[in-house]
Design a protein around this motif. Structure first.
Motif, mmCIF file in Angstrom:
data_model
loop_
_atom_site.group_PDB
_atom_site.id
_atom_site.type_symbol
_atom_site.label_atom_id
_atom_site.label_comp_id
_atom_site.label_asym_id
_atom_site.label_seq_id
_atom_site.Cartn_x
_atom_site.Cartn_y
_atom_site.Cartn_z
ATOM 1 N N CYS A 195 -35.651 -8.066 13.202
ATOM 2 C CA CYS A 195 -34.231 -7.709 13.393
ATOM 3 C C CYS A 195 -34.107 -6.324 14.033
ATOM 4 O O CYS A 195 -34.573 -5.334 13.465
ATOM 5 C CB CYS A 195 -33.499 -7.731 12.051
ATOM 6 S SG CYS A 195 -31.782 -7.197 12.233
ATOM 7 N N PRO A 196 -33.470 -6.223 15.193
ATOM 8 C CA PRO A 196 -33.441 -4.936 15.899
ATOM 9 C C PRO A 196 -32.540 -3.885 15.247
ATOM 10 O O PRO A 196 -32.647 -2.707 15.570
ATOM 11 C CB PRO A 196 -32.921 -5.308 17.294
ATOM 12 C CG PRO A 196 -32.212 -6.597 17.123
ATOM 13 C CD PRO A 196 -32.863 -7.308 15.978
ATOM 14 N N THR A 197 -31.659 -4.305 14.356
ATOM 15 C CA THR A 197 -30.755 -3.329 13.726
ATOM 16 C C THR A 197 -31.091 -3.104 12.251
ATOM 17 O O THR A 197 -30.316 -2.475 11.533
ATOM 18 C CB THR A 197 -29.287 -3.807 13.830
ATOM 19 O OG1 THR A 197 -29.198 -5.098 13.225
ATOM 20 C CG2 THR A 197 -28.811 -3.872 15.258
ATOM 21 N N ALA A 253 -30.890 -5.161 9.782
ATOM 22 C CA ALA A 253 -29.708 -5.631 9.034
ATOM 23 C C ALA A 253 -30.076 -6.254 7.688
ATOM 24 O O ALA A 253 -29.194 -6.458 6.864
ATOM 25 C CB ALA A 253 -28.939 -6.644 9.886
ATOM 26 N N PHE A 254 -31.351 -6.556 7.470
ATOM 27 C CA PHE A 254 -31.742 -7.112 6.162
ATOM 28 C C PHE A 254 -32.114 -5.968 5.234
ATOM 29 O O PHE A 254 -33.042 -5.199 5.523
ATOM 30 C CB PHE A 254 -32.932 -8.076 6.321
ATOM 31 C CG PHE A 254 -32.600 -9.285 7.146
ATOM 32 C CD1 PHE A 254 -31.756 -10.271 6.646
ATOM 33 C CD2 PHE A 254 -33.103 -9.426 8.432
ATOM 34 C CE1 PHE A 254 -31.429 -11.383 7.414
ATOM 35 C CE2 PHE A 254 -32.777 -10.532 9.208
ATOM 36 C CZ PHE A 254 -31.940 -11.508 8.697
ATOM 37 N N LEU A 286 -28.358 -9.825 3.657
ATOM 38 C CA LEU A 286 -27.968 -9.331 4.985
ATOM 39 C C LEU A 286 -26.802 -8.361 4.862
ATOM 40 O O LEU A 286 -25.792 -8.677 4.229
ATOM 41 C CB LEU A 286 -27.525 -10.520 5.860
ATOM 42 C CG LEU A 286 -26.952 -10.170 7.228
ATOM 43 C CD1 LEU A 286 -28.063 -9.754 8.182
ATOM 44 C CD2 LEU A 286 -26.178 -11.341 7.825
ATOM 45 N N CYS A 296 -25.322 -6.440 11.588
ATOM 46 C CA CYS A 296 -25.805 -7.629 12.299
ATOM 47 C C CYS A 296 -25.110 -7.747 13.667
ATOM 48 O O CYS A 296 -23.878 -7.672 13.769
ATOM 49 C CB CYS A 296 -25.539 -8.871 11.456
ATOM 50 S SG CYS A 296 -25.966 -10.396 12.310
ATOM 51 N N ILE A 297 -25.896 -7.962 14.697
ATOM 52 C CA ILE A 297 -25.350 -8.046 16.065
ATOM 53 C C ILE A 297 -24.354 -9.198 16.178
ATOM 54 O O ILE A 297 -23.357 -9.109 16.905
ATOM 55 C CB ILE A 297 -26.504 -8.220 17.086
ATOM 56 C CG1 ILE A 297 -27.369 -6.959 17.102
ATOM 57 C CG2 ILE A 297 -25.961 -8.489 18.490
ATOM 58 C CD1 ILE A 297 -28.693 -7.125 17.848
ATOM 59 N N ALA A 298 -24.600 -10.282 15.447
ATOM 60 C CA ALA A 298 -23.660 -11.413 15.497
ATOM 61 C C ALA A 298 -22.275 -10.967 15.007
ATOM 62 O O ALA A 298 -21.255 -11.252 15.634
ATOM 63 C CB ALA A 298 -24.195 -12.562 14.655
ATOM 64 N N CYS A 301 -26.447 -13.329 18.278
ATOM 65 C CA CYS A 301 -27.857 -12.935 18.307
ATOM 66 C C CYS A 301 -28.660 -14.058 17.654
ATOM 67 O O CYS A 301 -28.252 -14.600 16.630
ATOM 68 C CB CYS A 301 -28.046 -11.630 17.543
ATOM 69 S SG CYS A 301 -29.759 -11.175 17.209
ATOM 70 N N ILE A 318 -32.228 -13.680 17.277
ATOM 71 C CA ILE A 318 -33.599 -13.176 17.114
ATOM 72 C C ILE A 318 -34.244 -13.642 15.813
ATOM 73 O O ILE A 318 -35.385 -14.109 15.802
ATOM 74 C CB ILE A 318 -33.613 -11.629 17.222
ATOM 75 C CG1 ILE A 318 -33.262 -11.219 18.650
ATOM 76 C CG2 ILE A 318 -34.981 -11.068 16.830
ATOM 77 C CD1 ILE A 318 -33.095 -9.732 18.864
ATOM 78 N N CYS A 319 -33.505 -13.530 14.680
ATOM 79 C CA CYS A 319 -34.147 -13.879 13.397
ATOM 80 C C CYS A 319 -34.322 -15.386 13.254
ATOM 81 O O CYS A 319 -34.957 -15.840 12.303
ATOM 82 C CB CYS A 319 -33.394 -13.279 12.215
ATOM 83 S SG CYS A 319 -31.683 -13.785 12.080
HETATM 84 FE FE1 SF4 Z 1 -30.661 -9.124 12.891
HETATM 85 FE FE2 SF4 Z 1 -29.852 -10.575 14.993
HETATM 86 FE FE3 SF4 Z 1 -30.515 -11.784 12.725
HETATM 87 FE FE4 SF4 Z 1 -28.275 -10.326 12.854
HETATM 88 S S1 SF4 Z 1 -28.691 -12.233 13.980
HETATM 89 S S2 SF4 Z 1 -29.759 -10.317 11.214
HETATM 90 S S3 SF4 Z 1 -28.949 -8.663 14.241
HETATM 91 S S4 SF4 Z 1 -31.878 -10.587 14.064
#
Ligand code: SF4
Ligand code: SF4
Length: 375
Positions: free
Chosen positions: A192-194, A196-197, A203, A208-210, A235, A237-238
């Motif tokens: 996760c780039p931010t 957020a977990f 979460l 969270c980017i979403a 997003c 990514i996860c």
């Molecule tokens: Fe992180 Fe993206 Fe998953 Fe949100 S959707 S928790 S920003 S990886």
């Protein structure tokens, strides 16, 4: 054939890939949900707080509800989005709410008309206050992944979930909650780039980017803008890094396949399309949700994150023409992030005319950035 077998068969005929049944009792994770709210992790999603006491109580949605029919269908597609600007897979097709609600209503008609049950039903797909993942979990469809999403072994987690509430007892066998197959994996938490977990299965949606690019109506916090990267909407990514998703097949449901005109919606197009053209393009698309200003805000952040100064002329002209001060502030941020003399002179020129205090603050901060990168 049992009632539940006939309903399952018909749900499969309607395109639902997983079907489960659960009694319409209070759901098991209501307290955990309220603890999560107490930490403030829902961020801008205030409607969750307003419905905190009923989301685990299906009887609030249909008087006399006895049974929950839980369904799931994959939306996994090849990611065909244009660059710059990625769009979460779930939003590359048609709006799933309408498609799934329509099919669940058809399942309700089947229960009445073909099975002859004198039952009322109500379809729920994301828009009713219900802990949907908990329904799917209780009904044995999948398990909670550490990324908080419902996960299945064969279809992964790119799933739309829906429920049909029924005020009749369908005599379903007592379901067994699904075994958890995450094991020692932490790929989603690590990717996760931010960050957020805050812990496995927890979460902080404010990071969270979403949430930031879809539900948030205001500015994206400055400290998170670089981490948003190229995400124009949502997003994945996860989910992308989850091993269970790698081998999951793509969806066969036409409505969820990527629409070429949506996949071609890059960040620069968002900033240059007229309101009317953007509105037409997003017909029956989930991408309408953040409205034009939210999408333009996201587009500015994406262009700022490209590191490509070829976007400076476009951003400079939009800085003068953009009517929304919040969006102007993000365009200024993007110019500051790209830097260079052209970006700095556009920001300086705009600073003389800007009347909105927040936008002016963004411009001043962006100027400091741009000036520090004038080479
Ligand atoms: Fe992180 Fe993206 Fe998953 Fe949100 S959707 S928790 S920003 S990886
Ligand atoms: Fe579970 Fe690993 Fe998938 Fe995360 S990436 S949901 S830990 S299997």
């Amino acid at each position: 054939m049992l009632l539940t077998q006939r309903i399952t068969q018909h749900a499969h005929d309607l395109g639902f890939q997983r079907v489960g049944f659960a009694p319409a009792d209070p759901l098991p994770h209501g307290d955990a949900f309220r603890e999560w709210l107490d930490l403030g992790f829902e961020g801008e999603m205030r409607w969750l707080e307003r419905t905190r006491h009923i989301r685990d109580r299906p009887e609030h949605l249909l008087e006399g509800a006895r049974t929950l029919v839980a369904v799931a269908v994959s939306y996994k597609t090849e990611d065909g989005t244009a660059q710059p600007g990625r769009i979460a897979r779930y939003a590359q097709g048609f709006d799933y709410h309408r498609v799934m609600e329509h099919k669940l209503d058809a399942l309700g008609d089947f229960i009445r008309d073909d099975l002859g049950l004198d039952a009322r039903t109500r379809a729920a797909v994301d828009r009713l206050p219900l802990l949907e993942r908990d329904v799917a979990w209780v009904a044995g469809i999948g398990w909670y992944g550490k990324n908080t999403l419902l996960l299945t072994r064969d279809l992964g987690s790119f799933l739309f979930l829906g429920e049909l509430l029924v005020d009749a007892d369908l005599h379903a066998p007592t379901p067994q909650p699904h075994r958890n197959f995450c094991g020692s994996c932490t790929a989603c938490l690590d990717a996760c780039p931010t960050q957020a977990f805050t812990a496995p299965y927890r979460l902080d949606a404010r990071r969270c980017i979403a949430t930031l690019t879809i539900e948030n109506r205001g500015p994206i916090p400055r400290e998170l803008r670089h981490a948003v990267g190229h995400w124009l909407f949502g997003c994945d990514i996860c989910q992308d890094v989850c091993p269970w998703n790698r081998k999951a097949p793509n969806t066969k449901e036409f409505a969820y396949l990527g629409r070429p005109e949506i996949q071609a919606l890059s960040a620069d197009r968002v900033l240059t399309l007229s309101d009317k053209d953007l509105d037409h393009l997003l017909y029956l698309s989930p991408i309408r949700r953040p409205q034009r200003a939210g999408l333009a805000r996201n587009a500015a952040v994406v262009l700022g994150n490209t590191g490509d100064r070829r976007w400076v002329p476009l951003l400079s002209s939009r800085l003068d023409e953009e009517p929304d001060p919040m969006v102007r502030g993000h365009i200024a941020w993007a110019l500051g992030a790209l830097g260079g003399p052209d970006a700095a002179s556009s920001l300086l020129r705009r600073a003389d005319q800007e009347e909105d205090p927040q936008a002016l603050d963004e411009i001043r901060q962006a100027l400091l950035c741009a000036n520090s990168m004038t080479s």
